[in-house]
Design an enzyme around this catalytic site. Structure first.
Site, PDB file in Angstrom:
ATOM      1  N   ASP A  74      50.416  83.690 -35.106  1.00  0.00           N
ATOM      2  CA  ASP A  74      50.413  84.500 -33.884  1.00  0.00           C
ATOM      3  C   ASP A  74      51.145  83.840 -32.729  1.00  0.00           C
ATOM      4  O   ASP A  74      50.824  84.064 -31.555  1.00  0.00           O
ATOM      5  CB  ASP A  74      48.970  84.836 -33.446  1.00  0.00           C
ATOM      6  N   GLY A 127      50.478  89.949 -38.644  1.00  0.00           N
ATOM      7  CA  GLY A 127      50.585  91.008 -37.644  1.00  0.00           C
ATOM      8  C   GLY A 127      51.643  90.563 -36.659  1.00  0.00           C
ATOM      9  O   GLY A 127      51.402  89.664 -35.862  1.00  0.00           O
ATOM     10  N   HIS A 128      52.831  91.126 -36.757  1.00  0.00           N
ATOM     11  CA  HIS A 128      53.956  90.684 -35.928  1.00  0.00           C
ATOM     12  C   HIS A 128      54.276  91.766 -34.901  1.00  0.00           C
ATOM     13  O   HIS A 128      54.609  92.891 -35.263  1.00  0.00           O
ATOM     14  CB  HIS A 128      55.172  90.378 -36.810  1.00  0.00           C
ATOM     15  N   LYS A 186      56.275  85.106 -33.610  1.00  0.00           N
ATOM     16  CA  LYS A 186      57.392  85.109 -34.573  1.00  0.00           C
ATOM     17  C   LYS A 186      58.099  86.466 -34.599  1.00  0.00           C
ATOM     18  O   LYS A 186      59.322  86.536 -34.663  1.00  0.00           O
ATOM     19  CB  LYS A 186      56.870  84.780 -35.985  1.00  0.00           C
ATOM     20  N   GLN A 221      52.187  83.758 -40.762  1.00  0.00           N
ATOM     21  CA  GLN A 221      51.155  82.748 -40.515  1.00  0.00           C
ATOM     22  C   GLN A 221      51.787  81.545 -39.788  1.00  0.00           C
ATOM     23  O   GLN A 221      52.725  81.737 -39.047  1.00  0.00           O
ATOM     24  CB  GLN A 221      50.449  82.324 -41.809  1.00  0.00           C
TER      25      GLN A 221
HETATM   26  P1  GDP Z   1      53.277  86.693 -34.531  1.00  0.00           P
HETATM   27  O1  GDP Z   1      52.226  86.984 -35.540  1.00  0.00           O
HETATM   28  O2  GDP Z   1      53.704  85.262 -34.551  1.00  0.00           O
HETATM   29  O3  GDP Z   1      54.444  87.621 -34.605  1.00  0.00           O
HETATM   30  O4  GDP Z   1      52.595  86.940 -33.107  1.00  0.00           O
HETATM   31  P2  GDP Z   1      51.608  88.157 -32.715  1.00  0.00           P
HETATM   32  O5  GDP Z   1      52.399  89.383 -32.570  1.00  0.00           O
HETATM   33  O6  GDP Z   1      50.435  88.189 -33.616  1.00  0.00           O
HETATM   34  O7  GDP Z   1      51.041  87.637 -31.330  1.00  0.00           O
HETATM   35  C1  GDP Z   1      51.874  87.362 -30.258  1.00  0.00           C
HETATM   36  C2  GDP Z   1      51.407  88.198 -29.063  1.00  0.00           C
HETATM   37  O8  GDP Z   1      51.957  87.681 -27.874  1.00  0.00           O
HETATM   38  C3  GDP Z   1      51.883  89.633 -29.140  1.00  0.00           C
HETATM   39  O9  GDP Z   1      50.932  90.448 -28.523  1.00  0.00           O
HETATM   40  C4  GDP Z   1      53.173  89.611 -28.333  1.00  0.00           C
HETATM   41  O10 GDP Z   1      53.510  90.873 -27.796  1.00  0.00           O
HETATM   42  C5  GDP Z   1      52.827  88.636 -27.264  1.00  0.00           C
HETATM   43  N1  GDP Z   1      53.942  87.829 -26.732  1.00  0.00           N
HETATM   44  C6  GDP Z   1      54.999  87.308 -27.408  1.00  0.00           C
HETATM   45  N2  GDP Z   1      55.734  86.528 -26.600  1.00  0.00           N
HETATM   46  C7  GDP Z   1      55.124  86.539 -25.393  1.00  0.00           C
HETATM   47  C8  GDP Z   1      55.386  85.884 -24.140  1.00  0.00           C
HETATM   48  O11 GDP Z   1      56.321  85.123 -23.991  1.00  0.00           O
HETATM   49  N3  GDP Z   1      54.517  86.144 -23.117  1.00  0.00           N
HETATM   50  C9  GDP Z   1      53.461  86.977 -23.259  1.00  0.00           C
HETATM   51  N4  GDP Z   1      52.664  87.157 -22.209  1.00  0.00           N
HETATM   52  N5  GDP Z   1      53.178  87.601 -24.413  1.00  0.00           N
HETATM   53  C10 GDP Z   1      53.998  87.380 -25.472  1.00  0.00           C
HETATM   54  P1  IMO Z   2      50.733  86.037 -38.415  1.00  0.00           P
HETATM   55  O1  IMO Z   2      51.889  86.168 -39.370  1.00  0.00           O
HETATM   56  C1  IMO Z   2      46.928  84.119 -37.571  1.00  0.00           C
HETATM   57  C2  IMO Z   2      44.328  83.286 -40.979  1.00  0.00           C
HETATM   58  C3  IMO Z   2      43.036  84.052 -41.095  1.00  0.00           C
HETATM   59  C4  IMO Z   2      42.170  83.007 -41.781  1.00  0.00           C
HETATM   60  C5  IMO Z   2      43.146  82.335 -42.737  1.00  0.00           C
HETATM   61  C6  IMO Z   2      43.110  82.883 -44.157  1.00  0.00           C
HETATM   62  O2  IMO Z   2      50.458  87.266 -37.644  1.00  0.00           O
HETATM   63  O3  IMO Z   2      50.879  84.813 -37.579  1.00  0.00           O
HETATM   64  P2  IMO Z   2      44.004  85.128 -45.247  1.00  0.00           P
HETATM   65  O4  IMO Z   2      43.681  86.555 -44.957  1.00  0.00           O
HETATM   66  O5  IMO Z   2      45.445  84.801 -45.099  1.00  0.00           O
HETATM   67  O6  IMO Z   2      43.456  84.656 -46.573  1.00  0.00           O
HETATM   68  O7  IMO Z   2      43.192  84.288 -44.136  1.00  0.00           O
HETATM   69  O8  IMO Z   2      44.440  82.563 -42.193  1.00  0.00           O
HETATM   70  N1  IMO Z   2      45.544  84.139 -40.863  1.00  0.00           N
HETATM   71  C7  IMO Z   2      46.243  84.278 -39.738  1.00  0.00           C
HETATM   72  N2  IMO Z   2      46.014  83.808 -38.492  1.00  0.00           N
HETATM   73  N3  IMO Z   2      48.048  84.828 -37.825  1.00  0.00           N
HETATM   74  C8  IMO Z   2      48.307  85.292 -39.069  1.00  0.00           C
HETATM   75  O9  IMO Z   2      49.462  85.884 -39.393  1.00  0.00           O
HETATM   76  C9  IMO Z   2      47.361  85.055 -40.082  1.00  0.00           C
HETATM   77  N4  IMO Z   2      47.284  85.379 -41.396  1.00  0.00           N
HETATM   78  C10 IMO Z   2      46.167  84.798 -41.858  1.00  0.00           C
HETATM   79  O10 IMO Z   2      42.540  84.403 -39.820  1.00  0.00           O
HETATM   80  O11 IMO Z   2      41.764  82.037 -40.860  1.00  0.00           O
HETATM   81 MG    MG Z   3      50.297  87.773 -35.681  1.00  0.00          MG
END
Ligand code: GDP
Ligand code: IMO
Ligand code: MG
Length: 416
Positions: A13, A40-41, A16, A225
């Protein structure tokens, strides 16, 4: 060869999806190489938020081919519903621009059930998985009990495979997990239908990508991840079940490791984690609460509140080492605005507790800034300290969720 791997440098999270979307115009192919719908991207374009679990984040751009590599585990239902979602938003007008590896494994209903029942029965030892069946699916892959996309799309083979595998899974479900077994038909019919719908996308993606490299095309690899969740290098057993680190991009897509050029670690300016497991810099206080609120730190897949804490340079140093990072994308610096003091863990003491260095904060709104020079002095000091501690350049600075709220300091595809 021009390739870049985007990899999570912390516990996932990090942002990416945003970085992949940002770099996609520089690439011809965007490839997911591991994980599944546990990811969840998030991508935000003109205020419109799209969360992708399985499809590569490049899919929101034209003139690029999005590939799900052999290292990914695919839930057909999620894949189809996401395809519908992006098409309904006007993306992926040309279906030939989406490819699924024939060798990618399929997440089956029993994988999801096993994941759920195990978590429910684990009490305090639960991992806090996303319950998407990821672990059980990778287990079957390694146990040679898996069903691949090439099996799913061939009725005869799918029938044979499921007939061979299901009794073993049912035995485990009944005897060990004390749950009602699956009937063959309740799985076969709907999965066959999904397989038929997905068939046109399924092909030899390793060959496609290697041919592309040979003809000078550019490839962007999208990790899911994060490094601290890697099955080998993460905080085992509180990890996911795949190789999240950059080397997974090679095995998970079928290109040789020598094809990998740039490796960009995506890191928040602080740290978050969802699920159980160690988190040395976690803040169980009002500062942690503030980061969660300002950073909207709630899981993009499960909606769970993310645990929040200070930046941990030990985690990032390890990440640099095991990924071979060549640069960083520093995310969410805007979330730290307004804090009087900002701490960074620079090492752990003999007892394993983090040792912090403290920085003065800044008050100015930095969300619209378009160059590092325009940042407040204290923000520059913070950024420079991270760069010098890790001996890594910040290539991209992100200051908000929107596609445009970023400073491209050095595009990794422009590095010779
Ligand atoms: P990922 O799984 O690595 O793609 O990241 P996620 O989408 O799960 O979580 C990143 C969260 O931070 C999302 O809600 C994005 O919209 C938000 N986000 C990404 N870059 C920034 C930033 O520079 N500032 C803020 N405030 N939010 C950001
Ligand atoms: P993105 O790509 C954050 C965590 C789960 C749990 C562990 C194992 O959005 O960064 P799983 O379902 O993979 O067997 O769970 O990994 N986890 C993540 N945490 N971002 C993710 O994906 C994750 N995918 C799995 O919360 O701790
Ligand atoms: Mg994510």
């Amino acid at each position: 060869m021009s390739t870049t791997v985007i990899v999570g440098a912390q516990w996932g999270d990090e942002g990416k999806g945003k970085i992949v979307d940002l770099l996609t115009p520089s690439a011809d192919f965007v490839v997911r190489y591991q994980g599944g719908a546990n990811a969840g991207h998030t991508i935000v374009v003109n205020g419109c938020k799209t969360v992708l679990h399985l499809l590569p984040s490049g899919i929101l751009r034209e003139n690029v081919t999005s590939v799900i590599g052999n290292g990914v585990v695919i839930d057909p239902e999620v894949c189809l519903s996401e395809l519908e979602l992006v098409k309904s938003k006007g993306y992926l007008k040309d279906s030939s621009r989406f490819v699924i590896s024939a060798y990618a494994h399929v997440v089956m209903p029993y994988h999801k059930l096993i994941d759920k029942l195990r978590e429910e029965g684990a009490g305090d030892n639960k991992i806090g998985t996303t319950i998407r069946g990821i672990g059980p699916c990778y287990e079957d892959k390694v146990a040679r009990l898996g069903i691949r996309m090439c099996d799913l799309v061939d009725e005869k083979i799918f029938r044979e495979r499921l007939l061979a595998v299901l009794p073993q899974k049912n035995l485990y479900i009944e005897r060990v997990l004390d749950h009602k077994p699956f009937a063959f038909d309740e799985i076969f019919a709907p999965y066959l239908k999904s397989g038929r719908e997905l068939k046109k996308y399924v092909s030899d993606s390793a060959k496609l990508l290697n041919n592309a490299l040979e003809s000078g095309k550019k490839i962007l690899f999208e990790g899911a991840q994060g490094t601290a969740l890697d099955v080998d290098h993460g905080t085992y057993p509180f990890v996911t079940s795949s190789t999240t680190v950059a080397s997974g991009a090679a095995s998970g897509s079928g290109v040789g490791p020598n094809a990998i050029r740039q490796v960009v670690g995506v890191a928040k300016a602080y740290t978050t984690r969802v699920g159980s497991g160690p988190f040395p810099t976690e803040l169980n206080d009002e500062t942690g609460e503030l980061l969660r609120k300002k950073g909207v730190e709630f899981g993009a897949t499960t909606g769970r509140p993310r645990r929040c804490g200070w930046l941990d340079l030990e985690v990032l140093k390890r990440s640099k080492m095991v990924n071979g990072l060549t640069g960083l994308a520093l995310m969410k610096l805007d979330v730290l605005t307004g804090l009087k003091k900002i701490k960074v863990a620079v090492e752990y003491n003999n007892a394993g507790a983090p040792v912090y260095k403290e920085f003065d904060g800044w008050k100015e709104d930095i969300s619209k800034i378009d160059s590092v020079e325009k940042l407040p002095n204290n923000a520059v000091k913070y950024l420079k300290f991270i760069e010098s501690s890790l001996n890594l350049p910040v290539m991209i600075l992100s200051l908000g969720p929107e596609r445009g709220s970023s400073v491209m300091i050095k595009n990794p595809f422009s590095v010779k």
